[in-house]
Design a protein around this motif. Structure first.
Motif, PDB file in Angstrom:
ATOM      1  N   ILE A   1      29.365  17.578  37.227  1.00  0.00           N
ATOM      2  CA  ILE A   1      29.367  19.042  37.280  1.00  0.00           C
ATOM      3  C   ILE A   1      30.301  19.530  38.373  1.00  0.00           C
ATOM      4  N   GLN A   2      30.261  18.878  39.530  1.00  0.00           N
ATOM      5  CA  GLN A   2      31.134  19.264  40.636  1.00  0.00           C
ATOM      6  C   GLN A   2      32.602  19.045  40.295  1.00  0.00           C
ATOM      7  N   ARG A   3      32.903  17.925  39.622  1.00  0.00           N
ATOM      8  CA  ARG A   3      34.289  17.657  39.241  1.00  0.00           C
ATOM      9  C   ARG A   3      34.805  18.707  38.262  1.00  0.00           C
ATOM     10  N   ASP A   4      33.969  19.070  37.288  1.00  0.00           N
ATOM     11  CA  ASP A   4      34.376  20.075  36.294  1.00  0.00           C
ATOM     12  C   ASP A   4      34.623  21.434  36.964  1.00  0.00           C
ATOM     13  N   ALA A   5      33.733  21.810  37.903  1.00  0.00           N
ATOM     14  CA  ALA A   5      33.878  23.092  38.587  1.00  0.00           C
ATOM     15  C   ALA A   5      35.165  23.121  39.406  1.00  0.00           C
ATOM     16  N   LEU A   6      35.456  22.016  40.087  1.00  0.00           N
ATOM     17  CA  LEU A   6      36.673  21.948  40.899  1.00  0.00           C
ATOM     18  C   LEU A   6      37.918  21.981  40.021  1.00  0.00           C
ATOM     19  N   ALA A   7      37.870  21.278  38.862  1.00  0.00           N
ATOM     20  CA  ALA A   7      39.015  21.260  37.949  1.00  0.00           C
ATOM     21  C   ALA A   7      39.298  22.662  37.415  1.00  0.00           C
ATOM     22  N   PHE A   8      38.247  23.406  37.076  1.00  0.00           N
ATOM     23  CA  PHE A   8      38.437  24.761  36.571  1.00  0.00           C
ATOM     24  C   PHE A   8      39.002  25.656  37.670  1.00  0.00           C
ATOM     25  N   THR A   9      38.517  25.470  38.881  1.00  0.00           N
ATOM     26  CA  THR A   9      39.017  26.266  40.004  1.00  0.00           C
ATOM     27  C   THR A   9      40.505  26.040  40.210  1.00  0.00           C
ATOM     28  N   GLN A  10      40.933  24.793  40.113  1.00  0.00           N
ATOM     29  CA  GLN A  10      42.359  24.492  40.276  1.00  0.00           C
ATOM     30  C   GLN A  10      43.188  25.107  39.155  1.00  0.00           C
ATOM     31  N   LYS A  11      42.584  25.258  37.991  1.00  0.00           N
ATOM     32  CA  LYS A  11      43.287  25.849  36.848  1.00  0.00           C
ATOM     33  C   LYS A  11      43.659  27.305  37.111  1.00  0.00           C
ATOM     34  N   VAL A  12      42.776  28.042  37.754  1.00  0.00           N
ATOM     35  CA  VAL A  12      43.044  29.472  37.983  1.00  0.00           C
ATOM     36  C   VAL A  12      43.679  29.742  39.350  1.00  0.00           C
ATOM     37  N   ARG A  13      43.843  28.709  40.153  1.00  0.00           N
ATOM     38  CA  ARG A  13      44.437  28.883  41.493  1.00  0.00           C
ATOM     39  C   ARG A  13      45.787  29.603  41.457  1.00  0.00           C
ATOM     40  N   PRO A  14      46.717  29.243  40.534  1.00  0.00           N
ATOM     41  CA  PRO A  14      48.039  29.881  40.551  1.00  0.00           C
ATOM     42  C   PRO A  14      48.002  31.395  40.348  1.00  0.00           C
ATOM     43  N   ILE A  15      46.929  31.910  39.761  1.00  0.00           N
ATOM     44  CA  ILE A  15      46.808  33.352  39.577  1.00  0.00           C
ATOM     45  C   ILE A  15      46.032  33.986  40.732  1.00  0.00           C
ATOM     46  N   VAL A  16      44.932  33.351  41.114  1.00  0.00           N
ATOM     47  CA  VAL A  16      44.025  33.936  42.099  1.00  0.00           C
ATOM     48  C   VAL A  16      44.658  34.006  43.485  1.00  0.00           C
ATOM     49  N   GLU A  17      45.223  32.903  43.963  1.00  0.00           N
ATOM     50  CA  GLU A  17      45.704  32.862  45.348  1.00  0.00           C
ATOM     51  C   GLU A  17      46.850  33.845  45.630  1.00  0.00           C
ATOM     52  N   PRO A  18      47.892  33.905  44.777  1.00  0.00           N
ATOM     53  CA  PRO A  18      48.972  34.868  45.077  1.00  0.00           C
ATOM     54  C   PRO A  18      48.505  36.323  45.046  1.00  0.00           C
ATOM     55  N   LEU A  19      47.619  36.645  44.100  1.00  0.00           N
ATOM     56  CA  LEU A  19      47.120  38.016  44.021  1.00  0.00           C
ATOM     57  C   LEU A  19      46.298  38.368  45.260  1.00  0.00           C
ATOM     58  N   ARG A  20      45.446  37.442  45.683  1.00  0.00           N
ATOM     59  CA  ARG A  20      44.624  37.713  46.869  1.00  0.00           C
ATOM     60  C   ARG A  20      45.494  37.854  48.107  1.00  0.00           C
ATOM     61  N   ALA A  21      46.534  36.996  48.197  1.00  0.00           N
ATOM     62  CA  ALA A  21      47.435  37.048  49.352  1.00  0.00           C
ATOM     63  C   ALA A  21      48.184  38.375  49.413  1.00  0.00           C
ATOM     64  N   SER A  22      48.392  38.981  48.249  1.00  0.00           N
ATOM     65  CA  SER A  22      49.108  40.262  48.209  1.00  0.00           C
ATOM     66  C   SER A  22      48.189  41.449  48.467  1.00  0.00           C
TER      67      SER A  22
END
Length: 221
Positions: A160-181
């Motif tokens: 379960i932890q691996r799946d949650a982390l994998a999904f988080t990495q999937k959306v990282r390219p969208i989430v992090e730049p938007l939050r940084a802006s």
């Protein structure tokens, strides 16, 4: 204005147990703020410890308590055992005149009631420990092989932890730049929906779900 300092504690083992994981604590705190908190209110600070929960090794709790003492804000936790499993620790904290405690899952409990609950919970944990040891001893005496179920549960939680982390990495390219802006959680949720990315359960995004993903990203660093 009413001020709160939020404190949450989680460990890897807690994340696999209902009611103790980060998302469950966040949900309970949000429920308290929505349904019981005086309005208007302000969140003076939000602190998270990711460790075993030993009372002598929680740097974020120390910061949260310091902020409470300096600002007069009320310390808000989801459950009493997220603060501590030891009655002595909770009792000492309640004796501190500069710290006021609020437990989301017991929104109307006063100091006396919280103290009684902590004492009863500690007794129950001690009894459960004794009962578990007795049951294991009896099973061993009967020649029953131990450990199989625990191993399966541990492997399932790890998956379960691996799946949650994998999904988080999937959306990282969208989430992090938007939050940084400087984008708000709602804007990020809209961007994820607009990109055709569903939540891990296949639904639409909410600001709270975005916040949880961001918390996982901070833990992954």
């Amino acid at each position: 204005m009413k001020q709160f300092v939020i404190y949450r504690r989680v460990s890897t083992a807690d994340q696999g147990r209902s009611g103790l994981g980060l998302e469950a604590q966040t949900r309970d705190i949000d429920l308290y703020l929505t349904n019981y908190a005086e309005t208007p209110y302000e969140i003076a600070g939000d602190f998270l410890d990711v460790l075993s929960g030993r009372d002598n090794d929680r740097p974020e709790l120390t910061k949260a308590l310091d902020l409470c003492r300096r600002t007069g804000a009320e310390l808000l936790v989801a459950k009493l055992d997220r603060l501590s499993r030891r009655v002595s620790f909770i009792a000492n904290l309640m004796d501190d005149p500069k710290v006021r405690l609020r437990v989301a899952s017991m929104p109307n409990a006063d100091k006396f009631q919280l103290h009684i609950y902590a004492a009863l919970a500690e007794q129950e944990r001690d009894f459960i420990s004794l009962r578990t040891k007795a049951a294991l001893a009896e099973a061993k005496a009967r020649g029953q092989k131990l450990g199989g179920l625990r191993d399966k549960t541990g492997k399932r939680n790890e998956a379960i932890q691996r799946d949650a982390l994998a999904f988080t990495q999937k959306v990282r390219p969208i989430v992090e730049p938007l939050r940084a802006s400087g984008a708000t959680l709602a804007v990020i949720a809209g961007a994820l929906d607009g990109a055709g990315i569903s939540t891990a359960r296949g639904g639409k995004w909410t600001p709270m779900q975005v916040k949880r993903v961001m918390e996982r990203l901070s833990l992954a660093h």
